[in-house]
Design an enzyme around this catalytic site. Sequence first.
Site, PDB file in Angstrom:
ATOM      1  N   HIS A   1       9.996   7.622  34.701  1.00  0.00           N
ATOM      2  CA  HIS A   1       8.847   6.790  35.036  1.00  0.00           C
ATOM      3  C   HIS A   1       7.761   6.949  33.972  1.00  0.00           C
ATOM      4  CE1 HIS A   1       6.538   4.486  38.034  1.00  0.00           C
ATOM      5  NE2 HIS A   1       5.492   5.206  37.652  1.00  0.00           N
TER       6      HIS A   1
ATOM      7  N   SER B   1       7.900  11.399  36.616  1.00  0.00           N
ATOM      8  CA  SER B   1       6.829  10.734  35.873  1.00  0.00           C
ATOM      9  C   SER B   1       6.397  11.570  34.683  1.00  0.00           C
ATOM     10  CB  SER B   1       5.626  10.489  36.783  1.00  0.00           C
ATOM     11  OG  SER B   1       4.515  10.037  36.018  1.00  0.00           O
TER      12      SER B   1
ATOM     13  N   MET C   1      -0.308  -0.113  34.481  1.00  0.00           N
ATOM     14  CA  MET C   1      -1.618  -0.142  35.132  1.00  0.00           C
ATOM     15  C   MET C   1      -2.603  -0.675  34.107  1.00  0.00           C
ATOM     16  SD  MET C   1      -1.256   3.450  37.186  1.00  0.00           S
ATOM     17  CE  MET C   1       0.070   4.071  36.122  1.00  0.00           C
TER      18      MET C   1
ATOM     19  N   ASP D   1       4.035   5.880  32.878  1.00  0.00           N
ATOM     20  CA  ASP D   1       2.765   5.301  33.306  1.00  0.00           C
ATOM     21  C   ASP D   1       1.973   4.809  32.102  1.00  0.00           C
ATOM     22  OD1 ASP D   1       2.709   5.682  36.220  1.00  0.00           O
ATOM     23  OD2 ASP D   1       2.802   7.816  35.732  1.00  0.00           O
TER      24      ASP D   1
ATOM     25  N   GLY E   1      -1.376  14.003  39.928  1.00  0.00           N
ATOM     26  CA  GLY E   1      -1.801  15.189  40.653  1.00  0.00           C
ATOM     27  C   GLY E   1      -2.665  14.942  41.865  1.00  0.00           C
TER      28      GLY E   1
ATOM     29  N   SER F   1       4.047  15.972  39.069  1.00  0.00           N
ATOM     30  CA  SER F   1       3.833  17.417  39.028  1.00  0.00           C
ATOM     31  C   SER F   1       4.874  18.175  39.841  1.00  0.00           C
ATOM     32  CB  SER F   1       2.420  17.763  39.516  1.00  0.00           C
ATOM     33  OG  SER F   1       2.165  17.183  40.789  1.00  0.00           O
TER      34      SER F   1
ATOM     35  N   HIS G   1       5.583   1.559  34.443  1.00  0.00           N
ATOM     36  CA  HIS G   1       4.588   1.152  35.441  1.00  0.00           C
ATOM     37  C   HIS G   1       3.300   0.810  34.697  1.00  0.00           C
ATOM     38  CE1 HIS G   1       1.842   2.552  39.011  1.00  0.00           C
ATOM     39  NE2 HIS G   1       1.759   1.254  38.785  1.00  0.00           N
TER      40      HIS G   1
ATOM     41  N   MET H   1      -1.468   3.113  30.997  1.00  0.00           N
ATOM     42  CA  MET H   1      -2.841   2.868  31.472  1.00  0.00           C
ATOM     43  C   MET H   1      -3.724   2.451  30.310  1.00  0.00           C
ATOM     44  SD  MET H   1      -3.331   6.158  33.976  1.00  0.00           S
ATOM     45  CE  MET H   1      -1.960   6.858  34.894  1.00  0.00           C
TER      46      MET H   1
ATOM     47  N   GLY I   1      -4.219   5.756  38.471  1.00  0.00           N
ATOM     48  CA  GLY I   1      -5.099   6.160  37.383  1.00  0.00           C
ATOM     49  C   GLY I   1      -4.938   7.593  36.943  1.00  0.00           C
TER      50      GLY I   1
ATOM     51  N   ASP J   1       4.841   5.983  44.789  1.00  0.00           N
ATOM     52  CA  ASP J   1       4.315   6.692  43.625  1.00  0.00           C
ATOM     53  C   ASP J   1       2.953   7.269  43.978  1.00  0.00           C
ATOM     54  OD1 ASP J   1       3.482   7.615  41.171  1.00  0.00           O
ATOM     55  OD2 ASP J   1       3.415   5.661  40.200  1.00  0.00           O
TER      56      ASP J   1
ATOM     57  N   GLY K   1       1.585  11.601  44.697  1.00  0.00           N
ATOM     58  CA  GLY K   1       1.619  12.730  45.615  1.00  0.00           C
ATOM     59  C   GLY K   1       2.971  13.000  46.234  1.00  0.00           C
TER      60      GLY K   1
ATOM     61  N   MET L   1       1.783   2.049  46.059  1.00  0.00           N
ATOM     62  CA  MET L   1       1.039   3.206  45.555  1.00  0.00           C
ATOM     63  C   MET L   1       0.562   4.045  46.737  1.00  0.00           C
ATOM     64  SD  MET L   1       1.085   3.243  42.276  1.00  0.00           S
ATOM     65  CE  MET L   1      -0.115   4.580  42.067  1.00  0.00           C
TER      66      MET L   1
END
Length: 228
Positions: A31, A8, A66, A33, A143, A196, A64, A35, A140, A173, A175, A135
């Site tokens: 990936h 990501s 959001m 993100d 980490g 991360s 992705h 937002m 949002g 997706d 953690g 998810m």
Amino acid sequence: MAVQINPSILSADFARLAEEAKAVEGADWLHVDVMDNHFVPNLTLGVPVVESLARATDTPLDCHLMIEDADRWAPQYVEAGAGSVTFHVEAAAAPVRLAREIRAKGARASMALKPATPIEPYEDLLGELDMLLIMTVEPGFGGQAFLDIMLPKIRRTRELINKHGLELWLQVDGGVSATTIERCAEAGADVFVAGSAVYGASDPAQAVRALRTQAEAVTADAAWACGH
């Protein structure tokens, strides 16, 4: 079932996105993100950056979204160069129509579910999709700590996929790391977004390889994968 690792770029250095994309060229997808600070309380990037990334890397883009009003905006990300576009079912007025439009434009259609959204009401929609995203954190921010309470939901989703004999990828997706990826694979996921855990490593490409090795070892023995 082939394991896929999708780093990501939310965890990458936004000032060096082209270089960061090249740093994980062994990955299956990149990936991205998106937002909008409405559907989620964060603002990242949009169509122009996706267009630039698509030109800068040979790794296909997994976008992705959001964002609110996914029905309006999702097709534009296909036109921008995304090979897979994920919309949130909570933000889509007509998810079947939207999935078909994404496919018609030439990309893989994917639907995401927030942690509190159950999979069961959408069982009849699964055949319209190429991928489903569960998810494992609240969308949002990158980490966040992995939510173990999502593992039963991953299992139930895999059971539905197998029940209908679908060639549907199951993505997780949030953690995902060396300490959580095996639990996700055992539960039924085969596509793993890692932020991360990849970009926080000294060697992102090696981190991708290590995560893939972990997931493949579990998938080879997983009960859900037998016969597939």
